[in-house]
Scaffold this motif. Structure first.
Motif, PDB file in Angstrom:
ATOM      1  N   LEU A  19       0.829  -1.200   0.000  1.00  0.00           N
ATOM      2  CA  LEU A  19       0.000   0.000   0.000  1.00  0.00           C
ATOM      3  C   LEU A  19       0.864   1.252   0.000  1.00  0.00           C
ATOM      4  O   LEU A  19       1.667   1.470   0.870  1.00  0.00           O
ATOM      5  CB  LEU A  19      -0.885   0.004   1.256  1.00  0.00           C
ATOM      6  N   CYS A  22      -3.964   5.861  -0.872  1.00  0.00           N
ATOM      7  CA  CYS A  22      -5.356   5.440  -0.835  1.00  0.00           C
ATOM      8  C   CYS A  22      -6.214   6.377  -1.650  1.00  0.00           C
ATOM      9  O   CYS A  22      -6.458   7.491  -1.249  1.00  0.00           O
ATOM     10  CB  CYS A  22      -5.847   5.399   0.612  1.00  0.00           C
ATOM     11  N   TYR A  34      -3.895  -4.765  -1.727  1.00  0.00           N
ATOM     12  CA  TYR A  34      -2.960  -4.274  -0.732  1.00  0.00           C
ATOM     13  C   TYR A  34      -2.798  -5.239   0.431  1.00  0.00           C
ATOM     14  O   TYR A  34      -3.767  -5.849   0.885  1.00  0.00           O
ATOM     15  CB  TYR A  34      -3.427  -2.914  -0.215  1.00  0.00           C
ATOM     16  N   PHE A  42      -3.113   7.573   4.150  1.00  0.00           N
ATOM     17  CA  PHE A  42      -4.444   8.016   3.732  1.00  0.00           C
ATOM     18  C   PHE A  42      -4.764   9.393   4.293  1.00  0.00           C
ATOM     19  O   PHE A  42      -4.071   9.910   5.176  1.00  0.00           O
ATOM     20  CB  PHE A  42      -5.510   7.002   4.182  1.00  0.00           C
ATOM     21  N   ASP A  95      -9.965  10.234   1.745  1.00  0.00           N
ATOM     22  CA  ASP A  95     -10.189   8.798   1.734  1.00  0.00           C
ATOM     23  C   ASP A  95     -11.202   8.389   2.803  1.00  0.00           C
ATOM     24  O   ASP A  95     -11.978   7.455   2.606  1.00  0.00           O
ATOM     25  CB  ASP A  95      -8.871   8.060   1.979  1.00  0.00           C
ATOM     26  N   VAL A 340     -11.618   6.139  -2.689  1.00  0.00           N
ATOM     27  CA  VAL A 340     -11.354   4.734  -2.364  1.00  0.00           C
ATOM     28  C   VAL A 340     -11.920   3.908  -3.513  1.00  0.00           C
ATOM     29  O   VAL A 340     -13.095   3.568  -3.554  1.00  0.00           O
ATOM     30  CB  VAL A 340     -12.020   4.351  -1.023  1.00  0.00           C
ATOM     31  N   GLU A 345      -8.838  -1.431  -1.021  1.00  0.00           N
ATOM     32  CA  GLU A 345      -8.547  -0.196  -0.280  1.00  0.00           C
ATOM     33  C   GLU A 345      -9.560   0.003   0.840  1.00  0.00           C
ATOM     34  O   GLU A 345      -9.207   0.395   1.964  1.00  0.00           O
ATOM     35  CB  GLU A 345      -8.578   1.001  -1.228  1.00  0.00           C
ATOM     36  N   ARG A 348      -8.811  -2.256   3.735  1.00  0.00           N
ATOM     37  CA  ARG A 348      -7.637  -1.812   4.505  1.00  0.00           C
ATOM     38  C   ARG A 348      -8.011  -0.650   5.434  1.00  0.00           C
ATOM     39  O   ARG A 348      -7.565  -0.566   6.582  1.00  0.00           O
ATOM     40  CB  ARG A 348      -6.516  -1.411   3.544  1.00  0.00           C
TER      41      ARG A 348
END
Length: 500
Positions: A19, A22, A34, A42, A95, A340, A345, A348
Motif C-alpha cells: 500500500l 489510498c 494491498y 491516507f 479517503d 477509495v 482499499e 484496509r
C-alpha cells in the motif's frame, strides 16, 4: 500492535502489492490489492471540536499503533455544515470522511446517490466492527444501506442537575415525579434556597434550544414520543401532535407564568445558561454530562455548592422515559468511491477503524499517554494530570473515537462518575426516534424550515402569547406546508424497511 483481520484479508484478496496511497492514484493503482500488514497512507477529513488542531503527540502514537500515516484535514465544528456540503458538491473529499450531519439534505442525498461505499457487508469480517449492535447499524442506515462505520454513542445522555445543597437547605428530597419536580422549582424560586434573604433565585435555567433545553427532557417524562410515534399499522404521528406534547406545553407554561422558569430563556445561549447556574441564580440545569464543567465554572463564585444528577422522573405512574439522540449513532466514518476506488482499499481502511476500536488506541484518543497526560488512581479512577497538555495533545481526538461506549473508565470526580452511571442506566428506558433510519425527501429539503414553525409556536405558547387553538393552528400550517407529505414519505419508507 495486533493485526486481527490480516489472515482473513490475505486469504480473501490474494494480496500482492504494498500500500502506497489510498484513492489518489491512477486507474492502474486502483486495480491493485494491498497487504493489510503494510503501511497505510491516507487522508481523513475530520471535524474539529476545539479551538486548535491537536499536536502530533497522539497522532504519532496512533500512527505507530495502526501502522499508518494520516493526513488530517480538520474542519471547525462551527463551519462544518458549509465546509462538508461544499466538499460533497465539489467532490473534493478525502479517503475517510467524518459525517455528523445525518439529517442535512445535501449529506443524505450524497449518501443515497451511491457516492460512498456501503460498508454493511464487510463489518462482520473484523473483530471489533462485528461487535457493533444490530440496532445501531439499523439506526445509522438509510433505506437499509450503511454508508459508513457508525460512531457509537450512549443511547440517551439527557437528564437534570439539581443544587443538592439547596434541596438540603429547604428540607426537600431529590424529586422522582413531575409534581415533585415542579415543587422543587417553586421552592428554589420562592423559599430563599441559598439563605441570603434576597429574592434572587429561579428554579429552572434554560436556553433557546427546544431540543437540548428542559422542554425535550420534560416531554420525555410525560411520555411524548421521540420525534415521531408509529403504531402497529405503520401510521406516523409527529410528536407535537400528541396529547403528551400538549401536557408538556402546559407544564412549561405554568412554570413560566409563575416565574419558576427564567423569563429570558427564549433568547439565552447555552454559555449564559451555564453562567446563571454557576453564579447561583438558578438551581435546575438540563444536561447531566455538564456536571463537572458546572462545578469548575462555579469555583470562586459559589461556596458549598453540591450538585446531584437526576435521570429518572416519572409522570406519576412509576414509568421512566428519556429521549435518545440519534439512537446511539453520532454520525459515520464514510469512504467516498471517488477516493477509495477498490474493495481492497476499503478493507484496509476498515481495518484501520477496527484498530482504533482496540483499547490501546481508545486510551490514546481519550486520555493520551499514561503518566504524561493521565493516571489511573489506586481505586481504578481515571484522572487527567496535566489539563493544558491534555487539551493541546488529546482533546481534539476525543470526538473522533469510533466508539464512546466500548470501554468504561471510572471518573475520579464522584459526581461525574454518578452522572456517567445514570447515562448508562438511561439505555433501559431510552425512547428511539423511528425515523432515524428512514428517509423523506421532503424532510431533507424542507424539514429545517418547517420545524421552525413548531419551535416558534412552542415558545410562544409557553410564554402565553398564543392559546391551544393557536398552537394547533401552527401544527396545521406545518402539515399544509409539507408536513403531511413528510408523514406519508416516512410511512412509505417504513413499509419498505419492514418488508425487507
Amino acid at each position: 500492535m495486533r493485526r486481527k483481520a490480516s489472515m482473513v484479508l490475505a486469504a480473501a484478496l490474494a494480496l500482492t502489492t504494498v500500500l502506497s496511497g489510498c484513492g489518489n492514484g491512477s486507474e492502474a493503482e486502483a486495480n491493485q490489492t494491498y497487504d493489510p500488514n503494510a503501511k497505510l497512507n491516507f487522508t481523513w477529513l475530520n471535524i474539529l471540536h476545539t479551538a486548535s488542531p491537536p499536536t502530533d503527540v497522539v497522532k504519532n502514537k496512533l500512527e505507530q499503533y495502526t501502522n499508518s500515516e494520516i493526513q488530517f484535514s480538520w474542519v471547525p465544528d462551527a463551519s462544518k455544515e458549509e465546509r462538508i456540503t461544499t466538499a460533497l458538491a465539489s467532490g473534493q473529499l478525502a479517503d475517510m470522511v467524518t459525517i455528523t450531519m445525518m439529517t442535512n439534505s445535501t449529506v443524505r442525498n450524497s449518501l443515497k446517490s451511491g457516492l460512498f461505499w456501503d460498508v454493511g457487508p464487510y463489518l462482520d469480517s473484523y473483530d471489533n466492527l462485528k461487535q457493533i449492535p444490530q440496532n445501531v447499524r439499523e439506526a445509522a442506515s438509510i433505506e437499509g444501506h450503511l454508508y459508513g462505520v457508525p460512531f457509537q454513542k450512549n443511547l440517551a445522555r439527557s437528564g437534570l442537575i439539581l443544587r443538592k445543597d439547596w434541596l438540603d437547605n429547604l428540607g426537600l428530597k431529590v424529586p422522582t415525579t413531575l409534581d415533585e419536580l415542579y415543587n422543587v422549582a417553586r421552592a428554589f424560586t420562592e423559599d430563599d434556597p441559598d439563605g441570603n434573604g434576597k429574592d434572587d433565585t429561579v428554579g429552572f435555567g434554560d436556553r433557546s434550544d427546544l431540543r437540548y433545553s428542559s422542554f425535550k427532557t420534560l416531554s420525555s417524562y410525560f411520555g411524548t414520543p421521540n420525534g415521531w410515534a408509529v403504531d402497529d399499522s405503520g401510521t406516523f404521528t409527529p410528536e407535537f401532535d400528541t396529547p403528551q406534547y400538549m401536557d408538556t406545553l402546559n407544564y412549561s407554561r405554568k412554570l413560566y407564568e409563575n416565574g419558576y422558569l427564567t423569563r429570558d430563556f427564549a433568547v439565552t445561549a447555552k454559555t449564559d445558561q451555564q453562567q446563571q447556574f454557576a453564579q447561583g441564580r438558578t438551581g435546575i440545569y438540563t444536561g447531566m454530562v455538564d456536571i463537572a464543567s458546572l462545578e469548575n465554572m462555579s469555583q470562586g463564585l459559589q461556596k458549598g455548592m453540591e450538585l446531584v444528577p437526576v435521570n429518572k422522573i416519572s409522570n406519576g405512574d412509576g414509568q421512566y422515559h428519556i429521549w435518545s439522540e440519534g439512537s446511539g449513532v453520532g454520525g459515520l466514518l464514510a469512504f467516498p468511491k471517488s477516493e477509495v476506488k477498490s474493495e481492497a482499499e476499503l478493507k484496509r481502511l476498515l481495518q484501520f477503524v477496527d484498530d482504533l476500536l482496540d483499547k490501546e488506541a481508545f486510551m490514546y484518543m481519550t486520555g493520551g499517554i499514561e503518566g504524561e497526560h493521565y493516571e489511573i488512581d489506586a481505586d481504578g479512577s481515571f484522572k487527567i494530570i496535566n489539563q493544558d497538555k491534555w487539551q493541546a495533545d488529546v482533546q481534539p481526538f476525543a470526538a473522533s473515537r469510533p466508539s464512546e461506549v466500548t470501554y468504561k473508565l471510572k471518573d475520579s470526580n464522584p459526581r461525574k462518575e454518578m452522572a456517567n452511571e445514570l447515562i448508562k442506566e438511561n439505555d433501559k428506558f431510552a425512547v428511539l426516534d423511528p425515523t432515524v433510519p428512514l428517509d423523506s425527501q421532503t424532510n431533507n429539503e424542507q424539514g429545517t424550515e418547517l420545524q421552525k414553525v413548531i419551535t416558534d409556536a412552542t415558545f410562544r405558547y409557553i410564554m402565553g402569547e398564543i392559546d391551544e387553538a393557536g398552537f394547533k393552528q401552527a401544527v396545521q400550517s406545518w402539515k399544509d406546508a409539507g408536513g403531511t407529505k413528510i408523514t406519508e414519505e416516512y410511512e412509505a419508507a417504513y413499509k419498505v424497511v419492514q418488508n425487507k
